[in-house]
Design a protein around this motif. Sequence first.
Motif, PDB file in Angstrom:
ATOM      1  N   ASP A   1      36.245  35.267  27.906  1.00 14.83           N
ATOM      2  CA  ASP A   1      36.681  35.606  26.555  1.00 14.83           C
ATOM      3  C   ASP A   1      38.113  36.104  26.506  1.00 14.83           C
ATOM      4  O   ASP A   1      38.595  36.508  25.440  1.00 14.83           O
ATOM      5  CB  ASP A   1      35.756  36.669  25.961  1.00 14.83           C
ATOM      6  CG  ASP A   1      34.417  36.088  25.542  1.00 14.83           C
ATOM      7  OD1 ASP A   1      34.388  34.892  25.182  1.00 14.83           O
ATOM      8  OD2 ASP A   1      33.402  36.812  25.580  1.00 14.83           O
ATOM      9  N   GLY A   2      38.804  36.103  27.662  1.00 16.63           N
ATOM     10  CA  GLY A   2      40.223  36.432  27.654  1.00 16.63           C
ATOM     11  C   GLY A   2      40.615  37.762  28.236  1.00 16.63           C
ATOM     12  O   GLY A   2      41.803  38.092  28.277  1.00 16.63           O
ATOM     13  N   GLU A   3      39.652  38.565  28.718  1.00 15.31           N
ATOM     14  CA  GLU A   3      40.008  39.852  29.311  1.00 15.31           C
ATOM     15  C   GLU A   3      40.544  39.651  30.728  1.00 15.31           C
ATOM     16  O   GLU A   3      40.095  38.772  31.466  1.00 15.31           O
ATOM     17  CB  GLU A   3      38.793  40.783  29.340  1.00 15.31           C
ATOM     18  CG  GLU A   3      38.350  41.264  27.964  1.00 15.31           C
ATOM     19  CD  GLU A   3      37.470  42.502  28.045  1.00 15.31           C
ATOM     20  OE1 GLU A   3      37.642  43.285  29.014  1.00 15.31           O
ATOM     21  OE2 GLU A   3      36.623  42.669  27.158  1.00 15.31           O
ATOM     22  N   ASN A   4      41.491  40.506  31.107  1.00 12.12           N
ATOM     23  CA  ASN A   4      42.074  40.458  32.447  1.00 12.12           C
ATOM     24  C   ASN A   4      41.412  41.521  33.314  1.00 12.12           C
ATOM     25  O   ASN A   4      41.680  42.720  33.152  1.00 12.12           O
ATOM     26  CB  ASN A   4      43.582  40.686  32.393  1.00 12.12           C
ATOM     27  CG  ASN A   4      44.307  39.574  31.673  1.00 12.12           C
ATOM     28  OD1 ASN A   4      43.978  38.400  31.855  1.00 12.12           O
ATOM     29  ND2 ASN A   4      45.299  39.918  30.866  1.00 12.12           N
ATOM     30  N   LEU A   5      40.535  41.091  34.210  1.00 14.70           N
ATOM     31  CA  LEU A   5      39.832  42.014  35.094  1.00 14.70           C
ATOM     32  C   LEU A   5      40.272  41.780  36.533  1.00 14.70           C
ATOM     33  O   LEU A   5      40.602  40.643  36.919  1.00 14.70           O
ATOM     34  CB  LEU A   5      38.319  41.813  34.980  1.00 14.70           C
ATOM     35  CG  LEU A   5      37.689  42.052  33.600  1.00 14.70           C
ATOM     36  CD1 LEU A   5      36.192  41.817  33.678  1.00 14.70           C
ATOM     37  CD2 LEU A   5      37.988  43.442  33.097  1.00 14.70           C
ATOM     38  N   PRO A   6      40.264  42.826  37.346  1.00 20.05           N
ATOM     39  CA  PRO A   6      40.648  42.653  38.761  1.00 20.05           C
ATOM     40  C   PRO A   6      39.510  42.064  39.586  1.00 20.05           C
ATOM     41  O   PRO A   6      38.328  42.318  39.311  1.00 20.05           O
ATOM     42  CB  PRO A   6      40.954  44.082  39.194  1.00 20.05           C
ATOM     43  CG  PRO A   6      40.067  44.934  38.336  1.00 20.05           C
ATOM     44  CD  PRO A   6      39.993  44.231  37.006  1.00 20.05           C
ATOM     45  N   PHE A   7      39.878  41.293  40.590  1.00 26.20           N
ATOM     46  CA  PHE A   7      38.920  40.739  41.547  1.00 26.20           C
ATOM     47  C   PHE A   7      39.463  41.025  42.944  1.00 26.20           C
ATOM     48  O   PHE A   7      40.289  40.258  43.467  1.00 26.20           O
ATOM     49  CB  PHE A   7      38.723  39.242  41.319  1.00 26.20           C
ATOM     50  CG  PHE A   7      38.002  38.917  40.040  1.00 26.20           C
ATOM     51  CD1 PHE A   7      36.623  38.845  40.005  1.00 26.20           C
ATOM     52  CD2 PHE A   7      38.703  38.725  38.851  1.00 26.20           C
ATOM     53  CE1 PHE A   7      35.952  38.566  38.825  1.00 26.20           C
ATOM     54  CE2 PHE A   7      38.053  38.444  37.667  1.00 26.20           C
ATOM     55  CZ  PHE A   7      36.660  38.372  37.653  1.00 26.20           C
TER      56      PHE A   7
END
Length: 482
Positions: free
Chosen positions: A225-231
């Motif tokens: 949905d467009g969120e920037n999450l860390p991996f």
Amino acid sequence: NSPSLPLSSSPSLPEDMFRTRSSLLRLCLPLPHPPRRPLACPARARGEGGRGAGRGGVSAFDGGVYRAKSLWEIVRGLLVFKLCSMPSLVERGEEVLERSRRILGRRLFDRLMRATFYGQFVGGERAEDLRACARGLSERGVLPMLAVPIEEAVDDGRSECWFRENLHTVLSSVNLARSCHPGSMMQIKVTSLMGADLCATISQALTRSDGSEEFSETRLSLVMDGENLPFPSLTCQETNHLQNSLQRLKIVGECASESAVPLLIDAELSFVNPAISLVHRLLAQRFNRDRPNIWNTYQCYLKDTDQSLQTDLSRAAERGVSLGVKLVRGAYLDQERQRAQELGYTDPLHPNWGETDLSYRNILDRLLCLVGVEDPRIWVLVASHNEGSVAFAVDRMKDLGIDREAGKVLFAQLLGMSDHVSLALGKQGYPVYKSLPYGSVDQVIPYLLRRAQENRSALAGLGRERRLLYRELRRRLVPWRG
């Protein structure tokens, strides 16, 4: 080189293509939406009654339907199947093609391919060619299933631009499928939109408890949905590619759903399949509320397919989503066994073809029983060239009282193969599809060669089809001999 197929024009990608729904609507061609209706054969192809016909009702797949083929189709089929049945020719296919192209020149080589392999197995290059092919199939009671002939292998190292170009191709293909027939379906490989290396990395991580949390459906849905999450386990470049890939897949899923074109996700090699199944669950959660707009493929030559399918059935029931099951035996037998041997892990496949056949039949029977008790959320596509498996499905449909016109049980074969099965099913009103690769000779012939090298077991079974074609040719040329 751009993989885009010259079938329909599409506007250039806007900068905010991943942020707005309006971007998707601009990318989808402005064709009127067909009515949502059960996936069934054209009315003119339906037989009498709504119940399965059993073996006797499908002409026993005796090749009698070949009488509807032209003489050239008969001769071409005999020639192509003879060449395909030569293991050395299939094994050295790239070398043979390259030498032929150098000797004949591009123009003559192109004409030769179109008269043989391309003409036998490909739906066409231009949109009007594909629509004409779909009309011809529809007249014989068969529906089109477009196959986008693009994919990525591990270590190919494709750029982000390549995947963006593929997005154009897939979206154009959805609209093309919709224009071919209101009952069209489409199949794609996730690795045409998400790198195979990334799929392998995620699949490996899913075997660890921390990896399952990192790549949980909840987190990936937010990224979609467009969120920037860390991996943490990915590099910055891999994280960026994951974000773009998930948003590409969301756009395709929404376009297919809005266009009423069911999207069948192909299974690939087992070490990337967990990531592909994860993608399917993310899309199914969004688009499979009323009916399966996004289908998953289950390979019965894998030992763990039974358990994987059972898990997915339970999950679909818990979430209240529909599950579309495309059931296949599996195409990567040689690659799977070679990789297991080279890396020293347990062979993931059943030990022999008999065990695979048993697995296919048992899983198919369980699915048909679910459909037979009118489970509204289960749909099955019997994707097989095996006459025994198809006859078994037809018989079980009759035993269980499954209405063939309801479109809950479908059948599919490749264009140009097992026509005696497909046409017999279509003649009796069963929903049956032909997988139609499409594009130019240069785009599709390498794709066909890869499929031939992966499906050698299917090619080895062409002997019966050749005999049926030869019998029909003899009937036409020397009718007094019977």
